[in-house]
Scaffold this active site. Structure first.
Site, mmCIF file in Angstrom:
data_model
loop_
_atom_site.group_PDB
_atom_site.id
_atom_site.type_symbol
_atom_site.label_atom_id
_atom_site.label_comp_id
_atom_site.label_asym_id
_atom_site.label_seq_id
_atom_site.Cartn_x
_atom_site.Cartn_y
_atom_site.Cartn_z
ATOM 1 N N ARG A 252 37.752 34.366 29.785
ATOM 2 C CA ARG A 252 38.974 34.319 28.994
ATOM 3 C C ARG A 252 38.667 33.696 27.630
ATOM 4 O O ARG A 252 37.741 32.889 27.502
ATOM 5 C CB ARG A 252 40.045 33.500 29.712
ATOM 6 C CG ARG A 252 40.485 34.087 31.051
ATOM 7 C CD ARG A 252 41.555 33.229 31.706
ATOM 8 N NE ARG A 252 42.031 33.820 32.957
ATOM 9 C CZ ARG A 252 41.511 33.586 34.160
ATOM 10 N NH1 ARG A 252 40.483 32.743 34.273
ATOM 11 N NH2 ARG A 252 41.997 34.166 35.239
ATOM 12 N N LYS B 15 42.593 28.533 34.059
ATOM 13 C CA LYS B 15 43.955 28.975 34.364
ATOM 14 C C LYS B 15 44.273 28.969 35.853
ATOM 15 O O LYS B 15 45.359 28.569 36.258
ATOM 16 C CB LYS B 15 44.164 30.383 33.789
ATOM 17 C CG LYS B 15 45.550 30.947 34.001
ATOM 18 C CD LYS B 15 45.658 32.326 33.376
ATOM 19 C CE LYS B 15 47.049 32.923 33.599
ATOM 20 N NZ LYS B 15 47.158 34.277 32.996
ATOM 21 N N ARG C 170 37.897 41.283 27.858
ATOM 22 C CA ARG C 170 37.855 40.944 29.289
ATOM 23 C C ARG C 170 38.059 42.194 30.144
ATOM 24 O O ARG C 170 37.369 42.394 31.146
ATOM 25 C CB ARG C 170 38.928 39.894 29.569
ATOM 26 C CG ARG C 170 39.002 39.389 31.002
ATOM 27 C CD ARG C 170 39.882 38.143 31.030
ATOM 28 N NE ARG C 170 40.408 37.822 32.345
ATOM 29 C CZ ARG C 170 39.769 37.101 33.258
ATOM 30 N NH1 ARG C 170 38.552 36.650 33.009
ATOM 31 N NH2 ARG C 170 40.335 36.830 34.420
ATOM 32 N N HIS D 47 39.505 35.409 39.730
ATOM 33 C CA HIS D 47 40.632 35.769 40.582
ATOM 34 C C HIS D 47 40.351 35.319 42.011
ATOM 35 O O HIS D 47 39.194 35.278 42.448
ATOM 36 C CB HIS D 47 40.866 37.280 40.556
ATOM 37 C CG HIS D 47 41.200 37.808 39.198
ATOM 38 N ND1 HIS D 47 42.194 37.268 38.422
ATOM 39 C CD2 HIS D 47 40.660 38.836 38.477
ATOM 40 C CE1 HIS D 47 42.268 37.930 37.276
ATOM 41 N NE2 HIS D 47 41.347 38.878 37.280
ATOM 42 N N TYR E 294 43.434 47.460 37.620
ATOM 43 C CA TYR E 294 42.535 48.560 37.272
ATOM 44 C C TYR E 294 42.623 49.735 38.237
ATOM 45 O O TYR E 294 41.809 50.649 38.158
ATOM 46 C CB TYR E 294 41.089 48.044 37.219
ATOM 47 C CG TYR E 294 40.925 46.858 36.315
ATOM 48 C CD1 TYR E 294 40.917 47.016 34.933
ATOM 49 C CD2 TYR E 294 40.821 45.567 36.830
ATOM 50 C CE1 TYR E 294 40.798 45.920 34.094
ATOM 51 C CE2 TYR E 294 40.702 44.462 36.001
ATOM 52 C CZ TYR E 294 40.694 44.646 34.635
ATOM 53 O OH TYR E 294 40.584 43.561 33.802
#
Length: 398
Positions: free
Chosen positions: A202, A236, A331, A354, A364
């Protein structure tokens, strides 16, 4: 002593008592309406009808301070500030009804917005996803008012979210990526975008990256922190905190090039804020990417910011003559290229921070299905080297 006696000085105490007793007996007595200035309102849990929407929002935000990270709190504040500019911060919270909320939502969806400094606003309004997020935050304010006795009802009842269309990734093609790198004005910018595209980190993680987090001998990079607004935080997501990224050769080459520019520069002691309220940790950090290396002016800091990286991206995209995309597409480019190369979605999810592959499939999924031909070609190339073929004789018998 009867509260608010001056309001009722035209009535005798006996008459007032009789009217109150009758209202109680018939089940229509409203203490807050009868005695709006009484100190007993809070004790009896009666709804107050005199708070403005701004006052209610301020109470909500004050209590949120210890519940959420500062970045989340700042987001709450920014969103609510934008909404209040539409609603009118002096309006009583109790006066806001469903019709008014639908008007606010329409304005958010179709009206013009004031862009942040150096941001490009290509069209009026906001996406359905953004508007739903705004309305969710406003709903939380009204529900807070109901739960704590400031409001009798939540006007959001019966309002459904707008239908959302999932954002499709818009990755760079390999030819576009080469043009982007060629358009960079210095080696540091080239290195930065190579690391970004070949690791999927990120933007805030890239700003906070330190040489202490990189092990080129073993080809790994640990993501320990993120730059959010004006301070360092943990990444995050919980899954993305202290995650180890396994570097591929282009990323390693870019980092080796950057090493000659910043590896021996000053080591900083920075405060990293954790998710838990008030908890911080001091960490050593020699920033990998530093404005000083390529700055044309002297008012630079020790590290890049998310905004400065975005500006760098926008300028390179423009010089390269490419269609405008947000810098976050770097990204997405990593994820899409990795999937095309046949990488396991679970591995990609882990690299990107993730918790599992679900996010990869959600974001995706459509893009992946559009690349079925590439996947078949990949399987033909890989499997043909060792997959046994069916004997011709056996095939004839069947």
């Amino acid at each position: 002593m009867i509260t608010d006696v001056w309001k009722y000085r035209g009535k005798s105490t006996g008459e007032l008592r009789s009217s109150v007793c009758y209202a109680i007996k018939t089940g229509v007595f409203d203490y807050a309406k009868q005695f709006p200035s009484s100190r007993n309102l809070e004790k009896f849990g009666e709804a107050r009808q005199d708070l403005t929407i701004k006052e209610l929002a301020e109470k909500f935000l004050a209590l949120k301070e210890t519940e959420v990270a500062k970045t989340s709190l700042n987001t709450y504040r920014a969103v609510i500030k934008n909404i209040l500019s539409i609603i009118g911060e002096k309006n009583l919270a109790s006066s806001i009804n469903k019709e008014k909320l639908l008007e606010v939502r329409k304005e958010l969806l179709t009206g013009y917005q004031i862009p942040k400094s150096n941001y490009i606003v290509t069209q009026p309004g906001r996406s359905a996803v953004t508007v739903n997020n705004y309305m969710t935050n406003l709903n939380a304010v009204f529900q807070f008012g109901v739960d704590n006795g400031y409001l009798a009802d939540n006007p959001f009842k019966g309002i459904s979210p707008l239908k959302e269309s999932r954002t499709i990734p818009d990755p760079l093609s390999r030819e576009e990526f080469i043009r982007l790198i060629d358009a960079c004005r210095n080696q540091q910018a080239k290195n930065l975008w190579c690391v970004s595209v070949y690791t999927g980190v990120r933007p805030g993680e890239l700003c906070a990256l330190g040489w202490e987090d990189i092990d080129l001998k073993n080809g790994t990079m640990m993501i320990r922190r993120n730059l959010a607004k004006d301070r360092f935080t943990v990444p995050k997501t919980q899954a993305g905190t202290n995650r180890v990224i396994h570097l591929i050769k282009p990323a390693i080459d870019a980092l080796r090039s950057q090493m000659t520019l910043t590896r021996l520069s000053k080591e900083h002691i920075i405060d990293v804020h954790f998710r838990e309220y008030g908890r911080t940790e001091k960490q050593k950090c020699t920033f990998v990417f530093q404005p000083e290396v390529s700055a044309r002016v002297k008012n630079y800091g020790d590290h890049f910011t998310v905004d400065s990286i975005r500006q760098m991206w926008d300028a390179a995209i423009k010089r390269a003559g490419l269609r405008h995309r947000k810098s976050y597409q770097s990204r997405h480019t990593y994820a899409c290229w990795s999937l095309t190369a046949g990488a396991n979605p679970a591995f990609i999810a882990n690299q990107m921070g993730h918790a599992d592959a679900q996010m990869v499939f959600q974001v995706y999924g459509k893009w992946m299905s559009e690349n079925n031909n590439a996947q078949v070609a990949l399987l033909n190339t890989q499997l043909s080297e060792f997959a046994p073929t069916m004997p011709h004789n056996e095939a004839m018998k069947n």
